[in-house]
Design an enzyme around this catalytic site. Structure first.
Site, PDB file in Angstrom:
ATOM      1  N   GLN A 155       1.049  -1.359   0.199  1.00 10.78           N
ATOM      2  CA  GLN A 155      -0.013  -0.013  -0.097  1.00 10.78           C
ATOM      3  C   GLN A 155       0.821   1.272  -0.191  1.00 10.78           C
ATOM      4  O   GLN A 155       1.542   0.609   1.181  1.00 10.78           O
ATOM      5  CB  GLN A 155      -1.185  -0.029   1.710  1.00 10.78           C
ATOM      6  CG  GLN A 155      -1.934   1.229   1.307  1.00 10.78           C
ATOM      7  CD  GLN A 155      -3.093   1.135   0.538  1.00 10.78           C
ATOM      8  OE1 GLN A 155      -3.371   0.240   0.438  1.00 10.78           O
ATOM      9  NE2 GLN A 155      -3.408   2.174  -0.230  1.00 10.78           N
ATOM     10  N   GLY A 156       0.119   2.415  -0.805  1.00  9.26           N
ATOM     11  CA  GLY A 156       1.578   3.225  -1.093  1.00  9.26           C
ATOM     12  C   GLY A 156       0.445   4.703  -1.174  1.00  9.26           C
ATOM     13  O   GLY A 156      -0.592   4.694  -0.910  1.00  9.26           O
ATOM     14  N   GLY A 157       1.217   5.701  -1.218  1.00  5.81           N
ATOM     15  CA  GLY A 157       0.241   6.771  -1.193  1.00  5.81           C
ATOM     16  C   GLY A 157      -0.601   7.016  -2.807  1.00  5.81           C
ATOM     17  O   GLY A 157      -1.585   7.743  -2.294  1.00  5.81           O
ATOM     18  N   PHE A 158       0.204   6.297  -3.176  1.00  5.07           N
ATOM     19  CA  PHE A 158      -0.940   5.985  -4.687  1.00  5.07           C
ATOM     20  C   PHE A 158      -2.346   5.475  -4.532  1.00  5.07           C
ATOM     21  O   PHE A 158      -3.347   5.670  -4.731  1.00  5.07           O
ATOM     22  CB  PHE A 158      -0.122   5.562  -5.696  1.00  5.07           C
ATOM     23  CG  PHE A 158      -0.629   5.723  -7.141  1.00  5.07           C
ATOM     24  CD1 PHE A 158      -0.217   6.709  -7.955  1.00  5.07           C
ATOM     25  CD2 PHE A 158      -1.830   4.692  -8.020  1.00  5.07           C
ATOM     26  CE1 PHE A 158      -1.504   6.972  -9.245  1.00  5.07           C
ATOM     27  CE2 PHE A 158      -2.505   4.621  -8.518  1.00  5.07           C
ATOM     28  CZ  PHE A 158      -2.072   5.498  -9.349  1.00  5.07           C
ATOM     29  N   GLY A 159      -2.068   4.558  -3.615  1.00  9.02           N
ATOM     30  CA  GLY A 159      -3.025   2.986  -3.745  1.00  9.02           C
ATOM     31  C   GLY A 159      -2.570   1.897  -3.572  1.00  9.02           C
ATOM     32  O   GLY A 159      -1.413   1.388  -3.766  1.00  9.02           O
ATOM     33  N   PRO A 160      -3.212   0.749  -3.771  1.00 11.59           N
ATOM     34  CA  PRO A 160      -3.126  -0.649  -3.413  1.00 11.59           C
ATOM     35  C   PRO A 160      -2.110  -1.427  -4.399  1.00 11.59           C
ATOM     36  O   PRO A 160      -2.618  -0.525  -5.627  1.00 11.59           O
ATOM     37  CB  PRO A 160      -4.234  -1.695  -3.075  1.00 11.59           C
ATOM     38  CG  PRO A 160      -5.633  -0.527  -3.521  1.00 11.59           C
ATOM     39  CD  PRO A 160      -4.546   0.424  -3.468  1.00 11.59           C
ATOM     40  N   VAL A 161      -1.190  -2.106  -4.204  1.00 15.25           N
ATOM     41  CA  VAL A 161      -0.523  -2.655  -6.160  1.00 15.25           C
ATOM     42  C   VAL A 161      -0.812  -4.424  -5.140  1.00 15.25           C
ATOM     43  O   VAL A 161      -0.738  -4.842  -4.542  1.00 15.25           O
ATOM     44  CB  VAL A 161       0.880  -2.288  -5.638  1.00 15.25           C
ATOM     45  CG1 VAL A 161       1.927  -2.541  -6.775  1.00 15.25           C
ATOM     46  CG2 VAL A 161       1.018  -0.732  -6.039  1.00 15.25           C
ATOM     47  N   LYS A 175      -1.087  -1.129 -10.080  1.00 16.98           N
ATOM     48  CA  LYS A 175      -0.844  -0.134  -9.525  1.00 16.98           C
ATOM     49  C   LYS A 175      -2.486   0.289  -8.911  1.00 16.98           C
ATOM     50  O   LYS A 175      -2.811   1.746 -10.415  1.00 16.98           O
ATOM     51  CB  LYS A 175      -0.054   0.965  -9.651  1.00 16.98           C
ATOM     52  CG  LYS A 175       0.285   2.017  -8.636  1.00 16.98           C
ATOM     53  CD  LYS A 175       1.578   3.118  -8.958  1.00 16.98           C
ATOM     54  CE  LYS A 175       1.572   4.097  -7.820  1.00 16.98           C
ATOM     55  NZ  LYS A 175       3.359   4.387  -8.200  1.00 16.98           N
ATOM     56  N   ASP A 272      10.695  11.740  -4.694  1.00 20.82           N
ATOM     57  CA  ASP A 272      10.091  11.035  -4.247  1.00 20.82           C
ATOM     58  C   ASP A 272      10.863   9.896  -3.623  1.00 20.82           C
ATOM     59  O   ASP A 272      10.363   8.910  -3.986  1.00 20.82           O
ATOM     60  CB  ASP A 272       8.565  11.021  -3.946  1.00 20.82           C
ATOM     61  CG  ASP A 272       7.799  10.349  -3.169  1.00 20.82           C
ATOM     62  OD1 ASP A 272       8.034  10.285  -1.730  1.00 20.82           O
ATOM     63  OD2 ASP A 272       7.108   9.280  -3.287  1.00 20.82           O
TER      64      ASP A 272
END
Length: 466
Positions: A155-161, A175, A272
């Site tokens: 899980q990242g800032g963008f969303g789940p992978v 992603k 980033d």
């Protein structure tokens, strides 16, 4: 005789007929105003009949029924044909509108109009991205088992992978842009465009994308060894990283940055860079990923300023965190922090003592000044590393995190210092780190006051291992 008459009646060329006492009929047919007599059966009696227009025809009722039936059939066929044609036309129009909508959507996705004035993309719009694969939502659902939790990679800032496998048997990473994510369409478009344009062995490979309603997905080549933080910050995994692997990862990240900063068609500032955004393939080769916060520069632009700041706490250069100024040297600062983390196996922001340094950069600087920099090295590396190489990496890492951007080396210089032992390396100056009662704390207070202004935006991300 009735049989002979019926056959003659149904023959447009028949003008007469006869029949005798033996089986068979004889006919007279008119062709081009000449009459041809058929063979007359043997023993035929001389009874001959001629069709006369005044003779009674077939019953009128029967003819009317046939005419009406034929008219109805034609009408039905015409109506059915019209309906089929109407549906065909509507389907063609619908397909055209759908195709046009997809083309417009793709064209919009592959342009960054209004995003920043600091770059110029090549002309041609979506035509330059004809090699991008548009995955169907059904294929992504099938590949990820309907986004099963068992397939979730992180899980990242963008969303789940999610991990997936296509119908062709190819492993992929999906992603998904989360609706709760602080990042949105702008970051999605940025990443989609940049990665589709960039091709380098140390950058993650983009396979395509998928859009389904509000759901937006980017599909990458799957990296079986996950990300760098998975190994660095878990004691059970850290010992699996030999020094040679760590040094290769440091060099690979630097090569990827060199491509972004100097050799790609567009000058890219990642903004980033951190271990969770460094993916590892089956051979532990690093791949820089997550370009959602990246900025594009013209080749003659060296730095820019923004009030919309985004990044990850612990990896942001001080001039960017406090003044919104970013440049290639901002990425160099992040790279320096990563180098120190790779050498030590510790997080930069993982220091929580009430006494002593507050972060890894400060700790490394203190050990450097005491002439015992190797004490920062991960204990699991003792006996397997090259001490001089580790020392040089620490030295280069400290040069990269210097307080003033102008004092930091370029990534090209960094590679030269890492690979060539004869290259002279200057002594590092005071790095940018957080200390108690420092000017940085005052800057943080000033920044907090600015956050009260609605025109000022600031986004940071806390790092957690997957």
């Amino acid at each position: 005789m009735s049989d002979c008459r019926e056959k003659c009646w149904n023959d447009c060329e028949c003008v007469g007929y006869t029949s005798g006492n033996v089986s068979g009929c004889a006919y007279w047919r008119g062709k081009n105003l000449e009459f041809v007599q058929s063979d007359i059966p043997y023993g035929l009696l001389a009874n001959t009949y001629v069709l006369d227009s005044s003779a009674p025809s077939r019953p009128a009722k029967k003819r009317h029924v046939e005419i009406i039936s034929a008219a109805v059939s034609v009408a039905v066929l015409f109506i059915l044909g019209s309906i089929v044609a109407l549906f065909a036309i509507r389907k063609l129009k619908k397909d055209h509108l759908t195709r046009k909508r997809k083309e417009d959507q793709l064209s919009d996705l592959l342009t960054l109009d209004g995003y920043t004035e600091m770059y110029e993309l090549e002309s041609g719009g979506a035509n330059n991205h004809h090699d991008l694969r548009m995955f169907t939502f059904a294929s992504i659902q099938s590949a990820t088992n309907n986004f099963s939790q068992d397939y979730k990679l992180g899980q990242g800032g963008f969303g789940p992978v999610y991990k997936g496998k296509t119908s062709e048997g190819q492993d992929i990473a999906v992603k998904l842009l989360s609706r709760q994510s602080g990042q949105g369409l702008l970051e999605f478009k940025t990443e989609l465009i940049l990665i589709s344009k960039l091709q380098h062995v140390n950058l993650v490979k983009l396979l395509g994308f998928c859009i389904h309603g509000d759901n937006k997905m980017i599909i990458y080549d799957y990296m079986p060894n996950k990300s760098l933080d998975f190994f660095l910050f878990k004691p059970s995994n850290r010992e699996r990283l030999s020094w040679q692997q760590r040094f290769n990862i440091i060099e690979g990240i630097a090569q990827g940055l060199l491509y972004l900063h100097k050799y790609s068609r567009l000058r890219i500032i990642h903004r980033d860079l951190k271990p969770s955004n460094i993916l590892l393939d089956k051979d532990m080769n690093p791949k820089i990923s997550d370009f959602g916060l990246a900025k594009i520069f013209k080749q003659n632009v060296s730095e820019a300023n923004t009030i919309r700041r985004a990044g990850t706490y612990g990896y942001m250069a001080p001039e960017y965190a406090m003044q919104g100024i970013f440049s290639t040297k901002s990425d160099v600062y992040s790279f320096g922090v990563i180098v120190l983390e790779i050498v030590s196996g510790k997080k930069n922001n993982g220091f929580h003592q009430t006494e002593g340094p507050l972060d890894l950069v400060e700790h490394a600087w203190e050990l450097w000044n005491k002439d015992c920099a190797l004490e920062i090295m991960d204990p699991t590396l003792r006996g397997s590393c090259i001490a001089d190489q580790v020392q040089r990496c620490i030295h280069v890492g400290l040069l990269c995190v210097e307080n003033h951007a102008a004092d930091r080396p370029t990534i090209e210089d960094v590679i030269s210092m890492l690979k060539n032992e004869t290259t002279s390396v200057s002594m590092p100056k005071n790095p940018a780190f957080i200390t108690r009662n420092s000017i940085f704390d005052e800057a943080e207070t000033s920044r907090s006051e600015k956050l009260l202004s609605p025109a000022y935006e600031f986004t940071v991300t806390e790092v957690e291992g997957r």
